[in-house]
Design a protein around this motif. Structure first.
Motif, short mmCIF file in Angstrom:
data_model
loop_
_atom_site.label_atom_id
_atom_site.label_comp_id
_atom_site.label_asym_id
_atom_site.label_seq_id
_atom_site.Cartn_x
_atom_site.Cartn_y
_atom_site.Cartn_z
N GLU B 219 12.70 5.30 -22.27
CA GLU B 219 12.53 3.83 -22.29
C GLU B 219 12.98 3.20 -20.98
N ASN B 220 14.00 3.78 -20.39
CA ASN B 220 14.60 3.18 -19.18
C ASN B 220 13.73 3.33 -17.94
N TYR B 221 12.97 4.42 -17.92
CA TYR B 221 12.20 4.68 -16.70
C TYR B 221 10.73 4.34 -16.89
N ALA B 222 10.09 3.93 -15.80
CA ALA B 222 8.65 3.65 -15.86
C ALA B 222 8.01 4.06 -14.55
N LEU B 223 6.74 4.37 -14.64
CA LEU B 223 5.97 4.76 -13.46
C LEU B 223 5.13 3.56 -13.03
N VAL B 224 5.26 3.19 -11.79
CA VAL B 224 4.56 1.99 -11.29
C VAL B 224 3.52 2.42 -10.26
N LYS B 225 2.28 1.90 -10.44
CA LYS B 225 1.20 2.27 -9.51
C LYS B 225 0.62 1.00 -8.90
N GLY B 226 0.37 1.04 -7.60
CA GLY B 226 -0.20 -0.15 -6.95
C GLY B 226 -0.64 0.16 -5.54
N GLY B 227 -1.08 -0.87 -4.82
CA GLY B 227 -1.53 -0.69 -3.44
C GLY B 227 -0.35 -0.64 -2.49
N THR B 228 -0.54 0.08 -1.39
CA THR B 228 0.57 0.25 -0.44
C THR B 228 0.93 -1.08 0.26
N ASP B 229 -0.01 -2.06 0.24
CA ASP B 229 0.27 -3.36 0.87
C ASP B 229 1.41 -4.10 0.15
N LEU B 230 1.72 -3.66 -1.07
CA LEU B 230 2.81 -4.31 -1.82
C LEU B 230 4.20 -3.81 -1.39
N LEU B 231 4.20 -2.74 -0.63
CA LEU B 231 5.49 -2.14 -0.26
C LEU B 231 6.02 -2.67 1.06
N ASP B 232 7.24 -3.13 1.03
CA ASP B 232 7.95 -3.44 2.27
C ASP B 232 9.41 -2.99 2.10
N ARG B 233 10.24 -3.27 3.09
CA ARG B 233 11.61 -2.76 3.05
C ARG B 233 12.34 -3.20 1.76
N GLU B 234 12.12 -4.41 1.32
CA GLU B 234 12.81 -4.94 0.14
C GLU B 234 12.27 -4.35 -1.16
N PHE B 263 6.34 -7.84 -8.79
CA PHE B 263 4.92 -7.49 -8.58
C PHE B 263 3.96 -8.19 -9.55
N GLY B 264 4.48 -8.69 -10.64
CA GLY B 264 3.62 -9.34 -11.64
C GLY B 264 2.55 -8.40 -12.14
N ASP B 265 1.30 -8.87 -12.18
CA ASP B 265 0.24 -8.00 -12.70
C ASP B 265 -0.53 -7.29 -11.57
N LYS B 266 0.11 -7.23 -10.38
CA LYS B 266 -0.55 -6.53 -9.27
C LYS B 266 -0.36 -5.02 -9.35
N VAL B 267 0.50 -4.62 -10.24
CA VAL B 267 0.74 -3.17 -10.39
C VAL B 267 0.44 -2.72 -11.82
N LEU B 268 0.23 -1.42 -11.91
CA LEU B 268 -0.02 -0.82 -13.23
C LEU B 268 1.28 -0.11 -13.65
N ILE B 269 1.73 -0.39 -14.87
CA ILE B 269 2.99 0.22 -15.31
C ILE B 269 2.71 1.20 -16.45
N GLU B 270 3.20 2.43 -16.27
CA GLU B 270 2.98 3.47 -17.29
C GLU B 270 4.32 4.06 -17.72
N LYS B 271 4.31 4.66 -18.88
CA LYS B 271 5.52 5.37 -19.35
C LYS B 271 5.77 6.57 -18.45
N ALA B 272 7.00 6.79 -18.09
CA ALA B 272 7.33 7.97 -17.27
C ALA B 272 7.62 9.16 -18.17
N THR B 273 7.16 10.32 -17.75
CA THR B 273 7.53 11.54 -18.48
C THR B 273 8.82 12.09 -17.88
#
Lengths: 210, 284
Positions: B219-234, B263-273
Protein backbone atom coordinates in the motif's frame (compact mmCIF):
# COMPACT_ATOMS: atom_id res chain seq x y z
CA UNK A 1 26.99 -39.60 21.32
CA UNK A 2 25.02 -42.33 19.54
CA UNK A 3 23.96 -39.86 16.84
CA UNK A 4 27.58 -38.87 16.17
CA UNK A 5 28.80 -42.48 16.06
CA UNK A 6 25.86 -43.55 13.91
CA UNK A 7 26.70 -40.79 11.45
CA UNK A 8 30.40 -41.73 11.41
CA UNK A 9 29.68 -45.40 10.76
CA UNK A 10 27.08 -44.70 8.06
CA UNK A 11 29.56 -42.40 6.29
CA UNK A 12 32.35 -44.96 6.57
CA UNK A 13 30.32 -47.84 5.23
CA UNK A 14 28.54 -45.90 2.48
CA UNK A 15 31.70 -44.79 0.75
CA UNK A 16 33.37 -47.34 -1.57
CA UNK A 17 36.84 -45.93 -0.93
CA UNK A 18 36.38 -46.14 2.83
CA UNK A 19 34.96 -49.67 2.60
CA UNK A 20 37.99 -50.68 0.55
CA UNK A 21 40.22 -49.14 3.21
CA UNK A 22 38.39 -50.94 6.04
CA UNK A 23 38.86 -54.31 4.39
CA UNK A 24 42.35 -54.05 2.94
CA UNK A 25 44.19 -51.80 5.35
CA UNK A 26 45.11 -54.58 7.78
CA UNK A 27 46.71 -56.87 5.14
CA UNK A 28 48.33 -53.79 3.62
CA UNK A 29 49.98 -52.95 6.95
CA UNK A 30 50.97 -56.58 7.51
CA UNK A 31 52.87 -56.80 4.29
CA UNK A 32 54.27 -53.28 4.20
CA UNK A 33 55.61 -53.05 7.76
CA UNK A 34 58.01 -55.89 8.35
CA UNK A 35 58.69 -56.48 12.03
CA UNK A 36 61.06 -58.58 14.06
CA UNK A 37 58.29 -58.98 16.62
CA UNK A 38 54.73 -60.18 15.87
CA UNK A 39 53.24 -58.29 18.80
CA UNK A 40 54.64 -55.03 17.44
CA UNK A 41 52.65 -55.48 14.23
CA UNK A 42 49.54 -55.79 16.38
CA UNK A 43 50.43 -52.49 18.07
CA UNK A 44 50.93 -50.71 14.73
CA UNK A 45 47.59 -52.00 13.44
CA UNK A 46 45.73 -50.91 16.59
CA UNK A 47 47.15 -47.39 16.48
CA UNK A 48 46.88 -46.81 12.73
CA UNK A 49 43.39 -48.27 12.43
CA UNK A 50 41.89 -46.46 15.43
CA UNK A 51 43.49 -43.20 14.37
CA UNK A 52 42.14 -43.43 10.82
CA UNK A 53 38.68 -44.57 11.96
CA UNK A 54 38.51 -41.49 14.19
CA UNK A 55 39.78 -39.02 11.60
CA UNK A 56 38.15 -40.17 8.34
CA UNK A 57 34.40 -39.53 8.94
CA UNK A 58 35.25 -36.53 11.07
CA UNK A 59 37.23 -34.96 8.24
CA UNK A 60 34.15 -35.26 5.99
CA UNK A 61 32.15 -33.25 8.42
CA UNK A 62 34.40 -30.51 9.62
CA UNK A 63 36.05 -29.93 6.27
CA UNK A 64 33.13 -30.29 3.91
CA UNK A 65 29.95 -28.36 3.28
CA UNK A 66 28.03 -30.90 5.35
CA UNK A 67 29.14 -29.05 8.46
CA UNK A 68 26.25 -26.63 7.87
CA UNK A 69 23.76 -29.47 8.23
CA UNK A 70 25.41 -31.04 11.25
CA UNK A 71 25.75 -27.68 12.98
CA UNK A 72 22.09 -26.89 12.36
CA UNK A 73 20.95 -30.02 14.19
CA UNK A 74 20.03 -29.91 17.87
CA UNK A 75 23.47 -30.54 19.23
CA UNK A 76 25.77 -27.90 20.70
CA UNK A 77 29.28 -27.40 19.39
CA UNK A 78 30.68 -28.33 22.80
CA UNK A 79 28.84 -31.65 22.60
CA UNK A 80 30.10 -32.30 19.06
CA UNK A 81 33.67 -31.87 20.32
CA UNK A 82 33.16 -33.85 23.52
CA UNK A 83 31.52 -36.81 21.77
CA UNK A 84 34.20 -36.78 19.10
CA UNK A 85 36.90 -37.14 21.74
CA UNK A 86 34.88 -39.80 23.52
CA UNK A 87 34.25 -41.75 20.32
CA UNK A 88 38.00 -42.41 19.91
CA UNK A 89 37.70 -44.99 22.70
CA UNK A 90 34.71 -46.55 20.96
CA UNK A 91 36.74 -46.86 17.75
CA UNK A 92 39.60 -48.33 19.74
CA UNK A 93 37.24 -51.02 21.05
CA UNK A 94 35.92 -51.68 17.53
CA UNK A 95 39.50 -51.98 16.27
CA UNK A 96 40.42 -54.52 18.97
CA UNK A 97 37.46 -56.71 17.94
CA UNK A 98 37.78 -56.22 14.17
CA UNK A 99 41.58 -56.55 14.03
CA UNK A 100 41.39 -59.48 16.46
CA UNK A 101 39.07 -61.45 14.18
CA UNK A 102 40.93 -60.42 11.03
CA UNK A 103 44.37 -61.34 12.45
CA UNK A 104 43.08 -64.59 13.96
CA UNK A 105 41.91 -65.64 10.49
CA UNK A 106 45.30 -64.66 9.01
CA UNK A 107 46.99 -66.76 11.70
CA UNK A 108 44.60 -69.68 11.23
CA UNK A 109 45.22 -69.68 7.49
CA UNK A 110 48.97 -69.56 8.26
CA UNK A 111 49.43 -66.56 5.98
CA UNK A 112 51.50 -64.78 8.58
CA UNK A 113 52.24 -65.24 12.25
CA UNK A 114 50.95 -62.20 14.09
CA UNK A 115 49.38 -61.47 17.46
CA UNK A 116 45.62 -61.10 17.37
CA UNK A 117 45.13 -60.17 21.02
CA UNK A 118 47.79 -58.77 23.30
CA UNK A 119 46.90 -56.84 26.47
CA UNK A 120 50.38 -55.35 26.78
CA UNK A 121 50.14 -53.82 23.28
CA UNK A 122 46.56 -52.64 23.87
CA UNK A 123 47.74 -50.76 26.96
CA UNK A 124 50.64 -49.28 24.99
CA UNK A 125 48.53 -48.37 21.95
CA UNK A 126 45.81 -46.31 23.59
CA UNK A 127 48.07 -43.51 24.90
CA UNK A 128 49.70 -43.23 21.47
CA UNK A 129 46.29 -42.93 19.79
CA UNK A 130 45.32 -40.29 22.35
CA UNK A 131 48.50 -38.29 21.72
CA UNK A 132 48.05 -38.34 17.93
CA UNK A 133 44.35 -37.44 17.99
CA UNK A 134 44.95 -34.74 20.59
CA UNK A 135 47.27 -33.05 18.07
CA UNK A 136 45.07 -33.54 14.99
CA UNK A 137 41.55 -32.92 16.37
CA UNK A 138 42.11 -29.22 17.25
CA UNK A 139 43.50 -28.66 13.76
CA UNK A 140 40.30 -30.02 12.21
CA UNK A 141 38.11 -28.08 14.61
CA UNK A 142 39.86 -24.78 13.97
CA UNK A 143 41.57 -24.62 10.61
CA UNK A 144 40.55 -24.88 7.01
CA UNK A 145 40.64 -28.42 5.54
CA UNK A 146 43.98 -27.99 3.74
CA UNK A 147 45.85 -26.95 6.89
CA UNK A 148 44.17 -29.69 8.96
CA UNK A 149 45.11 -32.27 6.32
CA UNK A 150 48.75 -31.16 6.51
CA UNK A 151 48.73 -31.62 10.31
CA UNK A 152 47.09 -35.02 9.86
CA UNK A 153 49.68 -36.10 7.28
CA UNK A 154 52.60 -34.90 9.43
CA UNK A 155 51.29 -36.85 12.45
CA UNK A 156 50.54 -39.98 10.44
CA UNK A 157 53.87 -39.99 8.61
CA UNK A 158 55.71 -39.37 11.90
CA UNK A 159 53.96 -42.41 13.33
CA UNK A 160 54.96 -44.55 10.37
CA UNK A 161 58.57 -43.40 10.44
CA UNK A 162 58.67 -44.16 14.18
CA UNK A 163 56.96 -47.52 13.71
CA UNK A 164 59.26 -48.53 10.85
CA UNK A 165 62.29 -47.42 12.84
CA UNK A 166 61.22 -49.58 15.78
CA UNK A 167 60.18 -52.58 13.75
CA UNK A 168 63.45 -52.72 11.86
CA UNK A 169 65.99 -51.66 14.49
CA UNK A 170 64.13 -52.90 17.55
CA UNK A 171 65.74 -52.24 20.91
CA UNK A 172 68.30 -49.85 19.42
CA UNK A 173 65.68 -47.69 17.70
CA UNK A 174 65.39 -43.93 18.12
CA UNK A 175 61.90 -44.35 19.58
CA UNK A 176 63.19 -46.69 22.26
CA UNK A 177 66.05 -44.29 22.89
CA UNK A 178 63.48 -41.60 23.66
CA UNK A 179 61.71 -44.00 25.99
CA UNK A 180 58.58 -43.19 24.11
CA UNK A 181 56.79 -46.46 24.65
CA UNK A 182 57.88 -47.12 28.18
CA UNK A 183 56.62 -46.46 31.67
CA UNK A 184 53.68 -44.65 33.16
CA UNK A 185 54.87 -41.26 31.92
CA UNK A 186 53.41 -41.88 28.52
CA UNK A 187 49.99 -42.55 30.09
CA UNK A 188 50.05 -39.34 32.11
CA UNK A 189 51.32 -37.41 29.10
CA UNK A 190 48.51 -38.83 26.93
CA UNK A 191 45.78 -38.07 29.48
CA UNK A 192 47.11 -34.55 30.00
CA UNK A 193 47.38 -33.85 26.28
CA UNK A 194 43.93 -35.28 25.60
CA UNK A 195 42.24 -33.12 28.23
CA UNK A 196 44.06 -29.95 27.17
CA UNK A 197 43.29 -30.76 23.53
CA UNK A 198 39.60 -31.35 24.33
CA UNK A 199 39.27 -28.00 26.11
CA UNK A 200 41.20 -26.25 23.36
CA UNK A 201 39.02 -27.80 20.62
CA UNK A 202 35.85 -26.81 22.48
CA UNK A 203 37.06 -23.22 22.70
CA UNK A 204 38.25 -23.10 19.10
CA UNK A 205 35.17 -24.74 17.60
CA UNK A 206 32.73 -22.69 19.63
CA UNK A 207 34.18 -19.45 18.29
CA UNK A 208 34.66 -20.58 14.72
CA UNK A 209 32.69 -19.22 11.77
CA UNK A 210 31.60 -22.21 9.69
CA UNK B 1 4.80 -10.82 23.77
CA UNK B 2 7.09 -13.76 22.93
CA UNK B 3 8.10 -13.63 19.32
CA UNK B 4 9.12 -16.73 17.43
CA UNK B 5 12.11 -14.86 16.10
CA UNK B 6 13.47 -11.59 17.38
CA UNK B 7 16.60 -9.99 15.99
CA UNK B 8 17.89 -6.79 17.58
CA UNK B 9 20.76 -4.59 16.35
CA UNK B 10 22.57 -7.57 14.86
CA UNK B 11 26.07 -6.89 13.59
CA UNK B 12 28.61 -9.01 11.76
CA UNK B 13 31.81 -7.69 10.27
CA UNK B 14 33.71 -9.26 7.38
CA UNK B 15 36.70 -7.93 5.47
CA UNK B 16 34.64 -6.47 2.63
CA UNK B 17 31.12 -6.47 4.03
CA UNK B 18 29.34 -5.52 7.23
CA UNK B 19 25.91 -6.57 8.31
CA UNK B 20 24.83 -3.66 10.43
CA UNK B 21 22.03 -2.98 12.90
CA UNK B 22 19.67 -5.69 11.62
CA UNK B 23 16.40 -5.77 13.57
CA UNK B 24 13.09 -7.50 12.93
CA UNK B 25 10.46 -9.60 14.72
CA UNK B 26 8.32 -12.52 13.63
CA UNK B 27 5.14 -13.44 15.46
CA UNK B 28 3.96 -17.04 15.87
CA UNK B 29 1.91 -18.39 12.98
CA UNK B 30 3.16 -15.97 10.33
CA UNK B 31 5.41 -16.09 7.29
CA UNK B 32 8.14 -13.51 6.92
CA UNK B 33 9.73 -13.01 3.52
CA UNK B 34 13.34 -11.90 3.81
CA UNK B 35 14.15 -10.20 0.55
CA UNK B 36 17.14 -8.45 -0.93
CA UNK B 37 19.47 -8.67 -3.91
CA UNK B 38 22.32 -11.17 -4.05
CA UNK B 39 25.02 -10.23 -1.56
CA UNK B 40 22.66 -8.13 0.58
CA UNK B 41 23.32 -10.22 3.68
CA UNK B 42 20.35 -12.64 3.69
CA UNK B 43 22.36 -15.85 4.01
CA UNK B 44 24.68 -14.22 6.55
CA UNK B 45 21.68 -13.29 8.70
CA UNK B 46 20.34 -16.84 8.50
CA UNK B 47 23.76 -18.29 9.37
CA UNK B 48 23.86 -15.96 12.38
CA UNK B 49 20.39 -17.07 13.50
CA UNK B 50 21.47 -20.72 13.19
CA UNK B 51 24.74 -19.93 15.02
CA UNK B 52 26.82 -21.16 12.09
CA UNK B 53 28.79 -17.93 12.27
CA UNK B 54 29.43 -15.71 15.28
CA UNK B 55 27.92 -12.27 15.65
CA UNK B 56 29.98 -9.20 16.56
CA UNK B 57 27.06 -7.52 18.27
CA UNK B 58 23.33 -7.49 18.86
CA UNK B 59 20.89 -10.09 20.07
CA UNK B 60 19.02 -13.01 18.54
CA UNK B 61 16.13 -14.63 20.37
CA UNK B 62 14.27 -17.66 19.08
CA UNK B 63 11.06 -18.70 20.88
CA UNK B 64 11.92 -15.90 23.33
CA UNK B 65 15.26 -17.47 24.28
CA UNK B 66 18.85 -16.58 23.52
CA UNK B 67 19.88 -18.55 20.44
CA UNK B 68 23.28 -19.56 21.83
CA UNK B 69 22.41 -20.19 25.47
CA UNK B 70 19.48 -22.44 24.50
CA UNK B 71 20.91 -23.60 21.18
CA UNK B 72 20.06 -27.27 21.45
CA UNK B 73 16.51 -26.74 22.70
CA UNK B 74 15.89 -24.11 20.01
CA UNK B 75 17.29 -26.14 17.12
CA UNK B 76 15.11 -29.07 18.12
CA UNK B 77 12.15 -26.84 17.19
CA UNK B 78 13.62 -25.41 13.96
CA UNK B 79 13.31 -26.97 10.52
CA UNK B 80 15.90 -25.66 8.08
CA UNK B 81 16.23 -25.64 4.32
CA UNK B 82 19.37 -24.16 2.77
CA UNK B 83 19.98 -22.86 -0.72
CA UNK B 84 22.37 -25.63 -1.62
CA UNK B 85 22.56 -29.28 -0.81
CA UNK B 86 24.80 -29.72 2.19
CA UNK B 87 23.91 -33.36 2.74
CA UNK B 88 26.40 -36.19 2.28
CA UNK B 89 26.23 -36.84 -1.43
CA UNK B 90 27.28 -40.49 -1.19
CA UNK B 91 24.43 -41.42 1.14
CA UNK B 92 20.94 -42.51 0.17
CA UNK B 93 17.87 -40.58 1.28
CA UNK B 94 17.19 -43.24 3.91
CA UNK B 95 20.75 -43.20 5.28
CA UNK B 96 20.75 -39.42 5.52
CA UNK B 97 17.36 -39.48 7.20
CA UNK B 98 18.66 -42.05 9.72
CA UNK B 99 21.50 -39.71 10.67
CA UNK B 100 19.36 -36.58 10.98
CA UNK B 101 16.45 -38.30 12.73
CA UNK B 102 18.61 -39.50 15.62
CA UNK B 103 19.24 -35.91 16.71
CA UNK B 104 15.60 -34.77 17.00
CA UNK B 105 13.51 -35.48 20.08
CA UNK B 106 10.22 -35.35 18.15
CA UNK B 107 11.18 -37.07 14.92
CA UNK B 108 8.04 -38.37 13.21
CA UNK B 109 8.81 -41.32 10.93
CA UNK B 110 5.21 -41.53 9.76
CA UNK B 111 5.27 -37.87 8.72
CA UNK B 112 8.58 -38.32 6.89
CA UNK B 113 7.27 -41.32 4.97
CA UNK B 114 4.18 -39.32 4.07
CA UNK B 115 6.30 -36.52 2.57
CA UNK B 116 8.65 -38.93 0.82
CA UNK B 117 5.64 -40.52 -0.83
CA UNK B 118 4.01 -37.17 -1.52
CA UNK B 119 7.19 -35.76 -3.09
CA UNK B 120 7.79 -38.92 -5.08
CA UNK B 121 11.25 -39.50 -3.58
CA UNK B 122 12.91 -42.90 -3.65
CA UNK B 123 14.46 -43.65 -0.21
CA UNK B 124 17.08 -45.84 -1.88
CA UNK B 125 18.24 -43.11 -4.25
CA UNK B 126 21.66 -41.60 -3.53
CA UNK B 127 21.53 -37.89 -2.83
CA UNK B 128 24.08 -37.16 -5.55
CA UNK B 129 21.70 -38.61 -8.15
CA UNK B 130 18.85 -36.24 -7.23
CA UNK B 131 18.05 -33.12 -9.21
CA UNK B 132 18.23 -29.77 -7.42
CA UNK B 133 14.44 -29.72 -7.10
CA UNK B 134 14.37 -33.22 -5.61
CA UNK B 135 17.14 -32.33 -3.17
CA UNK B 136 15.12 -29.33 -2.10
CA UNK B 137 12.07 -31.55 -1.58
CA UNK B 138 14.14 -33.92 0.52
CA UNK B 139 15.34 -30.98 2.64
CA UNK B 140 11.75 -29.89 3.06
CA UNK B 141 10.65 -33.39 4.02
CA UNK B 142 13.31 -33.44 6.76
CA UNK B 143 12.41 -29.93 7.92
CA UNK B 144 8.74 -30.83 8.18
CA UNK B 145 9.14 -34.20 9.91
CA UNK B 146 10.10 -33.28 13.46
CA UNK B 147 7.19 -31.00 14.43
CA UNK B 148 9.24 -27.83 14.06
CA UNK B 149 7.56 -24.60 15.15
CA UNK B 150 9.78 -22.43 12.98
CA UNK B 151 10.91 -23.25 9.46
CA UNK B 152 13.93 -21.27 8.28
CA UNK B 153 14.60 -21.34 4.58
CA UNK B 154 17.48 -19.75 2.70
CA UNK B 155 16.61 -19.24 -0.97
CA UNK B 156 14.77 -22.56 -1.29
CA UNK B 157 13.46 -21.73 -4.76
CA UNK B 158 16.69 -20.33 -6.18
CA UNK B 159 17.81 -22.16 -9.31
CA UNK B 160 14.59 -24.16 -9.61
CA UNK B 161 12.46 -24.20 -12.73
CA UNK B 162 8.97 -22.63 -12.48
CA UNK B 163 7.23 -26.00 -12.09
CA UNK B 164 9.36 -27.04 -9.12
CA UNK B 165 9.13 -23.56 -7.64
CA UNK B 166 5.37 -23.66 -7.77
CA UNK B 167 5.37 -27.12 -6.20
CA UNK B 168 7.59 -25.95 -3.34
CA UNK B 169 5.37 -22.92 -2.77
CA UNK B 170 2.26 -25.09 -2.76
CA UNK B 171 3.86 -27.29 -0.11
CA UNK B 172 4.62 -24.21 2.00
CA UNK B 173 1.11 -22.96 1.46
CA UNK B 174 -0.18 -26.22 2.94
CA UNK B 175 2.25 -26.00 5.84
CA UNK B 176 1.02 -22.56 6.88
CA UNK B 177 -2.54 -23.80 7.16
CA UNK B 178 -1.30 -24.97 10.55
CA UNK B 179 -1.44 -21.69 12.48
CA UNK B 180 1.16 -22.75 15.01
CA UNK B 181 3.99 -22.84 12.48
CA UNK B 182 6.02 -19.83 11.46
CA UNK B 183 8.21 -19.52 8.40
CA UNK B 184 11.21 -17.30 7.77
CA UNK B 185 11.89 -17.42 4.05
CA UNK B 186 14.76 -15.63 2.33
CA UNK B 187 14.63 -15.11 -1.41
CA UNK B 188 15.56 -12.75 -4.16
CA UNK B 189 12.65 -14.05 -6.25
CA UNK B 190 10.05 -11.73 -4.75
CA UNK B 191 7.12 -13.10 -6.74
CA UNK B 192 7.36 -16.21 -4.56
CA UNK B 193 6.29 -14.13 -1.59
CA UNK B 194 3.41 -12.16 -3.08
CA UNK B 195 1.04 -15.01 -2.32
CA UNK B 196 2.30 -16.49 0.91
CA UNK B 197 4.13 -13.90 3.02
CA UNK B 198 2.52 -11.93 5.86
CA UNK B 199 5.57 -9.78 6.61
CA UNK B 200 8.40 -8.54 4.45
CA UNK B 201 11.84 -7.61 5.67
CA UNK B 202 13.90 -5.99 2.97
CA UNK B 203 17.66 -5.92 3.38
CA UNK B 204 20.16 -4.18 1.14
CA UNK B 205 23.94 -3.74 1.49
CA UNK B 206 23.83 -5.21 4.99
CA UNK B 207 21.12 -2.89 6.30
CA UNK B 208 17.39 -3.31 6.81
CA UNK B 209 15.45 -1.03 4.46
CA UNK B 210 12.12 -1.93 6.05
CA UNK B 211 10.40 -4.67 8.02
CA UNK B 212 6.62 -4.36 7.73
CA UNK B 213 3.42 -6.30 7.06
CA UNK B 214 3.29 -7.17 3.35
CA UNK B 215 -0.04 -5.40 2.78
CA UNK B 216 1.32 -2.23 4.33
CA UNK B 217 4.39 -2.41 2.11
CA UNK B 218 2.32 -2.84 -1.03
CA UNK B 219 0.00 0.00 0.00
CA UNK B 220 2.83 2.37 0.85
CA UNK B 221 4.67 2.10 -2.42
CA UNK B 222 3.52 3.01 -5.91
CA UNK B 223 5.01 2.99 -9.38
CA UNK B 224 4.76 6.31 -11.21
CA UNK B 225 5.08 6.60 -14.99
CA UNK B 226 5.33 9.81 -16.98
CA UNK B 227 7.31 11.92 -19.44
CA UNK B 228 10.88 12.89 -18.67
CA UNK B 229 9.94 16.60 -19.08
CA UNK B 230 8.27 16.31 -15.65
CA UNK B 231 11.57 15.56 -13.95
CA UNK B 232 13.75 18.24 -12.46
CA UNK B 233 16.02 18.46 -9.42
CA UNK B 234 13.07 18.97 -7.04
CA UNK B 235 10.62 16.41 -8.47
CA UNK B 236 13.29 13.74 -8.60
CA UNK B 237 13.44 13.88 -4.80
CA UNK B 238 9.96 12.35 -4.65
CA UNK B 239 11.29 9.03 -5.96
CA UNK B 240 13.14 6.26 -4.20
CA UNK B 241 14.49 5.06 -7.53
CA UNK B 242 14.07 6.13 -11.14
CA UNK B 243 14.43 4.50 -14.52
CA UNK B 244 14.60 6.88 -17.44
CA UNK B 245 14.29 6.01 -21.12
CA UNK B 246 13.85 8.08 -24.28
CA UNK B 247 10.09 7.75 -24.03
CA UNK B 248 9.64 8.58 -20.37
CA UNK B 249 10.38 7.64 -16.79
CA UNK B 250 9.23 5.07 -14.31
CA UNK B 251 9.84 5.70 -10.63
CA UNK B 252 9.05 4.22 -7.24
CA UNK B 253 7.61 6.42 -4.51
CA UNK B 254 6.51 5.90 -0.93
CA UNK B 255 4.86 9.32 -0.79
CA UNK B 256 1.92 9.00 -3.10
CA UNK B 257 0.08 12.07 -1.78
CA UNK B 258 3.00 14.32 -2.64
CA UNK B 259 3.36 12.78 -6.08
CA UNK B 260 -0.35 13.28 -6.80
CA UNK B 261 -0.14 16.90 -5.63
CA UNK B 262 2.92 17.67 -7.74
CA UNK B 263 2.13 15.81 -10.94
CA UNK B 264 -1.67 15.68 -10.85
CA UNK B 265 -3.02 13.62 -13.74
CA UNK B 266 0.12 14.03 -15.85
CA UNK B 267 1.44 10.74 -14.57
CA UNK B 268 0.17 7.20 -14.47
CA UNK B 269 0.16 5.58 -11.03
CA UNK B 270 0.28 1.80 -10.63
CA UNK B 271 0.56 -0.58 -7.72
CA UNK B 272 4.17 -1.54 -7.05
CA UNK B 273 5.13 -5.18 -6.77
CA UNK B 274 7.73 -6.42 -4.29
CA UNK B 275 10.10 -6.78 -7.21
CA UNK B 276 9.58 -3.12 -8.17
CA UNK B 277 10.24 -2.08 -4.58
CA UNK B 278 13.41 -4.15 -4.40
CA UNK B 279 14.74 -3.14 -7.82
CA UNK B 280 14.15 0.59 -7.41
CA UNK B 281 15.40 0.66 -3.82
CA UNK B 282 18.64 -0.99 -4.87
CA UNK B 283 18.99 1.36 -7.84
CA UNK B 284 18.67 4.45 -5.60
Amino acid sequence: MLGIIKRDLIILFSNKRERFFLIFYIPFLLFIVESYDSKFMYFVILVAYTYLLSITPFAYDISGRTRYIMSSLPISRKEVVFYKYLSTFFYFAITIVYAGIYLWIINALKIKSVDYFNVEMIIKAIPIVMIFTSIVFPAYFRFEPKIAQIVHMVVFITFFIGATNMSVVGEKSFVKYLGFLQGKNIVFLAIGMYIVSLLLSMKLYENRDL
Amino acid sequence: MDYVLEVNSLRKEFKNFTLDNISFKLEPGYIMGFIGPNGAGKSTTIKLIMNLIKKNGGEIKVFGKDHIKYEKEIKDRIGFVYDENYYYEDLTIKQMKDIVASFYSKWDEHQFNYYIHEFDLNPKAKIKTLSKGMKMKFSLAVALSHHADLIIMDEPTSGLDPVFRREILDILYNVIQDDSKSIFFSTHITTDLEKIADYITFINEGKVVFSKPKDEVLENYALVKGGTDLLDRETRKEFIGLRETKVGFEGLTDNLDNVKRIFGDKVLIEKATLEDIMVYSVRR
